[in-house]
Enzyme design. Structure first.
Site, PDB file in Angstrom:
ATOM      1  N   MET A  19       0.843  -1.206   0.000  1.00  0.00           N
ATOM      2  CA  MET A  19       0.000   0.000   0.000  1.00  0.00           C
ATOM      3  C   MET A  19       0.874   1.251   0.000  1.00  0.00           C
ATOM      4  O   MET A  19       0.376   2.360   0.219  1.00  0.00           O
ATOM      5  CB  MET A  19      -0.932   0.006   1.209  1.00  0.00           C
ATOM      6  CG  MET A  19      -1.882  -1.192   1.196  1.00  0.00           C
ATOM      7  SD  MET A  19      -3.424  -0.903   2.081  1.00  0.00           S
ATOM      8  CE  MET A  19      -2.817  -0.589   3.723  1.00  0.00           C
ATOM      9  N   HIS A  23       9.021   1.755   3.789  1.00  0.00           N
ATOM     10  CA  HIS A  23      10.047   1.742   4.841  1.00  0.00           C
ATOM     11  C   HIS A  23      10.920   0.522   4.554  1.00  0.00           C
ATOM     12  O   HIS A  23      10.686  -0.193   3.563  1.00  0.00           O
ATOM     13  CB  HIS A  23       9.397   1.698   6.219  1.00  0.00           C
ATOM     14  CG  HIS A  23       8.340   0.643   6.365  1.00  0.00           C
ATOM     15  ND1 HIS A  23       8.630  -0.706   6.296  1.00  0.00           N
ATOM     16  CD2 HIS A  23       6.994   0.720   6.526  1.00  0.00           C
ATOM     17  CE1 HIS A  23       7.515  -1.405   6.447  1.00  0.00           C
ATOM     18  NE2 HIS A  23       6.503  -0.563   6.569  1.00  0.00           N
ATOM     19  N   HIS A  26       9.287  -2.913   3.541  1.00  0.00           N
ATOM     20  CA  HIS A  26       8.940  -3.047   2.119  1.00  0.00           C
ATOM     21  C   HIS A  26      10.201  -3.290   1.289  1.00  0.00           C
ATOM     22  O   HIS A  26      10.223  -4.140   0.403  1.00  0.00           O
ATOM     23  CB  HIS A  26       8.272  -1.763   1.596  1.00  0.00           C
ATOM     24  CG  HIS A  26       6.966  -1.422   2.246  1.00  0.00           C
ATOM     25  ND1 HIS A  26       6.807  -0.309   3.044  1.00  0.00           N
ATOM     26  CD2 HIS A  26       5.753  -2.027   2.206  1.00  0.00           C
ATOM     27  CE1 HIS A  26       5.552  -0.245   3.459  1.00  0.00           C
ATOM     28  NE2 HIS A  26       4.890  -1.279   2.968  1.00  0.00           N
ATOM     29  N   GLN A  50     -10.256  -3.086   2.051  1.00  0.00           N
ATOM     30  CA  GLN A  50      -9.763  -3.705   3.286  1.00  0.00           C
ATOM     31  C   GLN A  50      -9.822  -2.756   4.476  1.00  0.00           C
ATOM     32  O   GLN A  50      -9.287  -3.053   5.539  1.00  0.00           O
ATOM     33  CB  GLN A  50      -8.361  -4.278   3.073  1.00  0.00           C
ATOM     34  CG  GLN A  50      -7.268  -3.255   2.838  1.00  0.00           C
ATOM     35  CD  GLN A  50      -5.964  -3.924   2.407  1.00  0.00           C
ATOM     36  OE1 GLN A  50      -5.868  -4.464   1.313  1.00  0.00           O
ATOM     37  NE2 GLN A  50      -4.963  -3.902   3.276  1.00  0.00           N
TER      38      GLN A  50
HETATM   39  P1  AMP Z   1       1.621  -2.751   3.452  1.00  0.00           P
HETATM   40  O1  AMP Z   1       2.143  -1.711   2.535  1.00  0.00           O
HETATM   41  O2  AMP Z   1       1.581  -2.347   4.876  1.00  0.00           O
HETATM   42  O3  AMP Z   1       0.350  -3.373   2.951  1.00  0.00           O
HETATM   43  O4  AMP Z   1       2.690  -3.940   3.425  1.00  0.00           O
HETATM   44  C1  AMP Z   1       3.123  -4.507   2.227  1.00  0.00           C
HETATM   45  C2  AMP Z   1       3.958  -5.722   2.530  1.00  0.00           C
HETATM   46  O5  AMP Z   1       5.066  -5.344   3.333  1.00  0.00           O
HETATM   47  C3  AMP Z   1       3.199  -6.798   3.314  1.00  0.00           C
HETATM   48  O6  AMP Z   1       3.575  -8.070   2.849  1.00  0.00           O
HETATM   49  C4  AMP Z   1       3.671  -6.565   4.718  1.00  0.00           C
HETATM   50  O7  AMP Z   1       3.611  -7.717   5.523  1.00  0.00           O
HETATM   51  C5  AMP Z   1       5.108  -6.167   4.477  1.00  0.00           C
HETATM   52  N1  AMP Z   1       5.629  -5.435   5.630  1.00  0.00           N
HETATM   53  C6  AMP Z   1       5.062  -4.378   6.262  1.00  0.00           C
HETATM   54  N2  AMP Z   1       5.806  -3.995   7.323  1.00  0.00           N
HETATM   55  C7  AMP Z   1       6.862  -4.844   7.369  1.00  0.00           C
HETATM   56  C8  AMP Z   1       7.985  -4.997   8.237  1.00  0.00           C
HETATM   57  N3  AMP Z   1       8.178  -4.181   9.279  1.00  0.00           N
HETATM   58  N4  AMP Z   1       8.862  -5.981   7.976  1.00  0.00           N
HETATM   59  C9  AMP Z   1       8.681  -6.816   6.932  1.00  0.00           C
HETATM   60  N5  AMP Z   1       7.648  -6.731   6.071  1.00  0.00           N
HETATM   61  C10 AMP Z   1       6.744  -5.776   6.292  1.00  0.00           C
END
Ligand code: AMP
Length: 270
Positions: A19, A23, A26, A50
């Site tokens: 999304m 950081h 990602h 979601q």
């Molecule tokens: P999001 O943008 O929050 O939907 O996350 C995208 C992907 O990055 C998902 O597979 C998350 O599980 C992964 N992700 C988010 N935060 C972390 C983190 N601190 N460490 C590892 N993977 C992460």
């Protein structure tokens, strides 16, 4: 279209759905995709399906320019940033629901959340046609649900789950951490601190899941700014609660720090 060309050229595709508001969590997924696959595709889509109505869809942080640069430096070959109407044109009607697994933990606290996740990930898989898709352990339930969905729907995609990337002081990286005030940022450390204590307790022989949960609860409640949403110890495959920590057990929690809902987890394996 691009995916079809890449397939014809026998190029392997690694995919990181996100999304945005990147950081290092990602970036570790993107770097790994690039390392292991011919082409690393990253998507950025803040998926309204979601989020519940009372959640942070509108204020979810977005910075496409910054993300583009970070993704490029991490090795992304393609950045896919569909619009809302690309993904859900008028009359959109099809949903994917992983029954059972989607109804507990974060699914219990956020009804419909994982239906939105499974639906958008299915659509993204259909568009990108990856050989391997990369997810983070930070969202443990999400990756368990996606693995089950891929198996149930015969999707020919490998799901790889990479470790949670943390700040130096242990806080799990999250796009939502930017909501935290300075004081809340300090309070937020209690999630990881409690999980570390749980790991230590299991290492020294504690097997009673209720005691472990109570211990975590106690540590988090010491912070006046923290409000527990849930703390659970569950089987890593079924997500059913366990009484005793004997096999691989996921301890997952969600805690409001002020208005910001943070999640974290650890896998205990005595
Ligand atoms: P999001 O943008 O929050 O939907 O996350 C995208 C992907 O990055 C998902 O597979 C998350 O599980 C992964 N992700 C988010 N935060 C972390 C983190 N601190 N460490 C590892 N993977 C992460």
């Amino acid at each position: 279209m691009l995916s079809k060309i890449l397939k014809k050229e026998a190029k392997t595709i690694g995919f990181v759905p996100t999304m945005g508001y990147f950081h290092d969590g990602h970036l570790s997924l993107i770097k790994t995709a690039k390392q292991h696959m011919d082409v690393a595709v990253v998507s950025i889509f803040v998926n309204p399906k979601q989020f519940s109505h009372n959640e942070d869809l509108d204020k979810y942080p977005r910075d496409l320019k910054r993300d583009e640069e970070m993704a490029r430096l991490a090795g992304a070959d393609v950045l896919f940033h569909p619009s809302l109407s690309d993904m859900y044109p008028d009359g959109y009607a099809t949903y994917v629901n992983v029954e059972g697994l989607a109804d507990t933990l974060c699914g219990g606290a956020r009804p419909g959340h994982f239906k939105g996740v499974a639906t958008v990930v299915t659509k993204l898989f259909g568009i990108v046609k990856p050989d391997i898709a990369y997810f983070g352990q930070k969202d443990a339930q999400q990756s368990i649900i996606i693995k089950k969905m891929v198996q149930d729907l015969n999707m020919d995609i490998d799901i790889k789950v990479l470790p949670t990337v943390r700040e130096k002081d242990g806080l799990a990286m999250s796009s939502r951490n930017m909501y935290l005030s300075e004081k809340e940022r300090k309070d937020a450390l209690c999630l990881n601190q409690a999980l570390i204590k749980a790991e230590a307790a299991v290492k020294s022989g504690e097997r009673d899941a209720v005691k472990i949960i109570k211990m975590i609860e106690g540590i988090i409640k010491e912070r006046p700014g923290a409000k527990i949403d849930y703390i659970e110890a569950v089987d890593t495959k079924t997500l059913n609660p366990v009484d005793r920590i004997v096999g691989e057990t996921l301890v997952a929690l969600a805690v409001f720090i002020g208005n910001t809902r943070l999640i974290d987890n650890t896998i205990l394996n005595p």
